[in-house]
Design an enzyme around this catalytic site. Structure first.
Site, PDB file in Angstrom:
ATOM      1  N   ARG A 235       0.855  -1.186   0.000  1.00 18.67           N
ATOM      2  CA  ARG A 235       0.000   0.000   0.000  1.00 18.67           C
ATOM      3  C   ARG A 235       0.890   1.234   0.000  1.00 18.67           C
ATOM      4  NH1 ARG A 235      -3.399  -2.550  -1.798  1.00 18.67           N
ATOM      5  NH2 ARG A 235      -5.449  -3.076  -0.985  1.00 18.67           N
ATOM      6  N   GLU A 264      -3.527   7.677  -5.456  1.00 16.76           N
ATOM      7  CA  GLU A 264      -3.783   6.878  -6.665  1.00 16.76           C
ATOM      8  C   GLU A 264      -5.114   7.305  -7.279  1.00 16.76           C
ATOM      9  OE1 GLU A 264      -3.546   2.682  -5.905  1.00 16.76           O
ATOM     10  OE2 GLU A 264      -1.549   2.815  -5.050  1.00 16.76           O
ATOM     11  N   HIS A 283      -0.449   0.109  -9.783  1.00 16.28           N
ATOM     12  CA  HIS A 283      -1.220  -0.738  -8.856  1.00 16.28           C
ATOM     13  C   HIS A 283      -1.898  -1.886  -9.618  1.00 16.28           C
ATOM     14  CE1 HIS A 283      -3.646  -0.854  -4.851  1.00 16.28           C
ATOM     15  NE2 HIS A 283      -3.383  -2.060  -5.313  1.00 16.28           N
TER      16      HIS A 283
HETATM   17  P1  NAD Z   1      -1.707 -11.210   4.713  1.00 14.21           P
HETATM   18  O1  NAD Z   1      -2.769 -10.736   5.634  1.00 14.21           O
HETATM   19  O2  NAD Z   1      -1.690 -12.635   4.320  1.00 14.21           O
HETATM   20  O3  NAD Z   1      -0.267 -10.872   5.310  1.00 14.21           O
HETATM   21  C1  NAD Z   1       0.044  -9.642   5.910  1.00 14.21           C
HETATM   22  C2  NAD Z   1       1.076  -9.914   6.973  1.00 14.21           C
HETATM   23  O4  NAD Z   1       1.506  -8.661   7.505  1.00 14.21           O
HETATM   24  C3  NAD Z   1       0.531 -10.750   8.152  1.00 14.21           C
HETATM   25  O5  NAD Z   1       1.350 -11.902   8.357  1.00 14.21           O
HETATM   26  C4  NAD Z   1       0.629  -9.790   9.343  1.00 14.21           C
HETATM   27  O6  NAD Z   1       0.979 -10.456  10.545  1.00 14.21           O
HETATM   28  C5  NAD Z   1       1.757  -8.864   8.901  1.00 14.21           C
HETATM   29  N1  NAD Z   1       1.766  -7.593   9.607  1.00 14.21           N
HETATM   30  C6  NAD Z   1       0.736  -6.906  10.159  1.00 14.21           C
HETATM   31  N2  NAD Z   1       1.202  -5.784  10.742  1.00 14.21           N
HETATM   32  C7  NAD Z   1       2.539  -5.768  10.558  1.00 14.21           C
HETATM   33  C8  NAD Z   1       3.579  -4.884  10.954  1.00 14.21           C
HETATM   34  N3  NAD Z   1       3.307  -3.766  11.647  1.00 14.21           N
HETATM   35  N4  NAD Z   1       4.830  -5.171  10.575  1.00 14.21           N
HETATM   36  C9  NAD Z   1       5.132  -6.296   9.872  1.00 14.21           C
HETATM   37  N5  NAD Z   1       4.197  -7.193   9.491  1.00 14.21           N
HETATM   38  C10 NAD Z   1       2.907  -6.919   9.823  1.00 14.21           C
HETATM   39  O7  NAD Z   1      -1.808 -10.245   3.436  1.00 14.21           O
HETATM   40  P2  NAD Z   1      -1.238 -10.506   1.973  1.00 14.21           P
HETATM   41  O8  NAD Z   1      -2.286 -11.162   1.161  1.00 14.21           O
HETATM   42  O9  NAD Z   1       0.108 -11.109   2.059  1.00 14.21           O
HETATM   43  O10 NAD Z   1      -1.145  -8.987   1.448  1.00 14.21           O
HETATM   44  C11 NAD Z   1      -0.093  -8.139   1.905  1.00 14.21           C
HETATM   45  C12 NAD Z   1      -0.323  -6.721   1.411  1.00 14.21           C
HETATM   46  O11 NAD Z   1      -0.337  -6.688  -0.017  1.00 14.21           O
HETATM   47  C13 NAD Z   1      -1.639  -6.080   1.863  1.00 14.21           C
HETATM   48  O12 NAD Z   1      -1.354  -4.762   2.261  1.00 14.21           O
HETATM   49  C14 NAD Z   1      -2.452  -5.979   0.615  1.00 14.21           C
HETATM   50  O13 NAD Z   1      -3.315  -4.884   0.648  1.00 14.21           O
HETATM   51  C15 NAD Z   1      -1.363  -5.812  -0.443  1.00 14.21           C
HETATM   52  N6  NAD Z   1      -1.798  -6.223  -1.777  1.00 14.21           N
HETATM   53  C16 NAD Z   1      -1.503  -5.441  -2.854  1.00 14.21           C
HETATM   54  C17 NAD Z   1      -1.871  -5.852  -4.132  1.00 14.21           C
HETATM   55  C18 NAD Z   1      -1.522  -5.044  -5.357  1.00 14.21           C
HETATM   56  O14 NAD Z   1      -2.213  -5.143  -6.359  1.00 14.21           O
HETATM   57  N7  NAD Z   1      -0.444  -4.291  -5.351  1.00 14.21           N
HETATM   58  C19 NAD Z   1      -2.582  -7.027  -4.293  1.00 14.21           C
HETATM   59  C20 NAD Z   1      -2.835  -7.811  -3.180  1.00 14.21           C
HETATM   60  C21 NAD Z   1      -2.436  -7.405  -1.928  1.00 14.21           C
END
Ligand code: NAD
Length: 317
Positions: A235, A264, A283
């Site tokens: 994000r 965005e 994105h």
């Molecule tokens: P997920 O929920 O499986 O994993 C997120 C991880 O972050 C969890 O293990 C959680 O414990 C950890 N976390 C929470 N707070 C934290 C902190 N302060 N420091 C370190 N780690 C922390 O999510 P995911 O499916 O792996 O997605 C991860 C990110 O990717 C999300 O922000 C999501 O919005 C983003 N995303 C972006 C796109 C894109 O198109 N660019 C697509 C999908 C997901």
């Protein structure tokens, strides 16, 4: 009462695969969709969802005001995984089932692509060759380097699997991670400071929350290893873009690969446009053909599950 599935998401055309559409029609749903290709103003979004049984949601906001009066609403399925635009507390209180799709293969591959593009200076090479310029820029090898993954969830872990072939040293920081879980993917669980001090590449895979807002600020970049790279497919608001640009301009960082931005779609004055040692994308890390197809099926199946008194395919609670 008609059973309506609303698709207010501006990208709905890509999502309404004929197969998933047919699944919903066969289950007796009527489909109402945003055909404009643009984000709907809040009042039009509200009008579209007010009688809906289910919503297939994008990044548009679903707060308490938006959900007020949606008395028929039983399911909200996010065509993605980020739910920072959802008021989950209100949804839970109203008994609305919430689900997400799975896009970790697509996003982890995209993070790999941005990481290698930044290390190899790919955007500049491509642009120059097209302009008839035969210039070479400094390149780095990923093999044998230390990669730090912040957020070791679905996408972070998938990236860790993909990196195995590059024989990297893997570090992971996640408040909910223990040493055993990290070791399963040949990663070492470390503190955030240790990760920043040791990593040649830092890749962000954590949610944006009030606590992680602008986590990557001047102090964060100062702690990073000289000449390191940052990859952000999570994000935009995790990063203070002005501080990132300062770190790139000063040479503290060698480059960055960025898919997400503080604002965005980006505006022409985005500070990142000033720096060349970046690989930028709009994105779109999750938008592979496979994720769109599988995601559309998961959305339809999740809504049908809820209609049958079951949980969505990937329930949030
Ligand atoms: P997920 O929920 O499986 O994993 C997120 C991880 O972050 C969890 O293990 C959680 O414990 C950890 N976390 C929470 N707070 C934290 C902190 N302060 N420091 C370190 N780690 C922390 O999510 P995911 O499916 O792996 O997605 C991860 C990110 O990717 C999300 O922000 C999501 O919005 C983003 N995303 C972006 C796109 C894109 O198109 N660019 C697509 C999908 C997901």
């Amino acid at each position: 009462m008609k059973k309506i599935v609303a698709f207010p998401f501006r990208s709905q055309k890509a999502l309404m695969h004929p197969e998933s559409r047919q699944m919903l029609l066969d289950a007796g749903f009527e489909i109402v969709a945003n055909e404009t290709g643009a984000a709907l103003p809040a009042d039009q979004q509200k009008e579209m969802i007010k009688d809906a049984y289910a919503i297939v949601a994008g990044t548009e906001k679903y707060d308490a005001a938006m959900l007020e009066g949606c008395d028929n609403l039983k399911a909200v399925i996010r065509f993605g995984v980020g739910t920072d635009n959802f008021d989950l507390k209100t949804m839970k209180e109203k008994g609305i089932e919430v689900g997400v799709i799975a896009n970790h293969d697509s996003v982890a591959e995209f993070a790999m692509m941005l990481l290698l593009s930044a290390m190899k200076n790919a955007p500049r090479l491509d642009r120059d060759v097209r302009q008839g310029k035969w210039a070479r820029y400094p390149q780095k090898e990923l093999t044998g380097k230390t990669v730090g993954i912040i957020g070791f969830g679905r996408i972070g872990r998938r990236l860790a699997e993909m990196l195995q072939g590059f024989k990297v040293n893997l570090l992971a920081y996640d408040p909910y991670l223990n040493e055993e879980k990290a070791a399963e993917l040949h990663a070492k669980a470390v503190t955030l400071d240790e990760l920043l001090e040791q990593s040649d590449v830092v890749s962000l895979h954590l949610p944006h929350t009030p606590e992680t807002d602008h986590m990557c600020n001047a102090d964060f970049f100062a702690k990073m290893k000289d000449g390191a790279y940052l990859v952000n497919t999570s994000r935009g608001k995790l990063v203070d873009e002005k501080a990132l640009v300062a770190a790139l301009e000063s040479g503290k960082l060698s480059g960055a690969g960025i898919d997400v931005y503080e604002v965005e779609p980006v505006t022409p004055d985005n500070p990142l446009f000033k720096v060349e040692n970046t690989a930028l994308a709009p994105h779109c890390a999750a938008l592979s053909y496979e994720t769109n197809y599988n995601g559309a099926i998961v959305c339809a199946q999740s809504i049908i599950n809820v209609l049958n008194g079951e949980k969505p395919v990937n329930p949030l609670f």
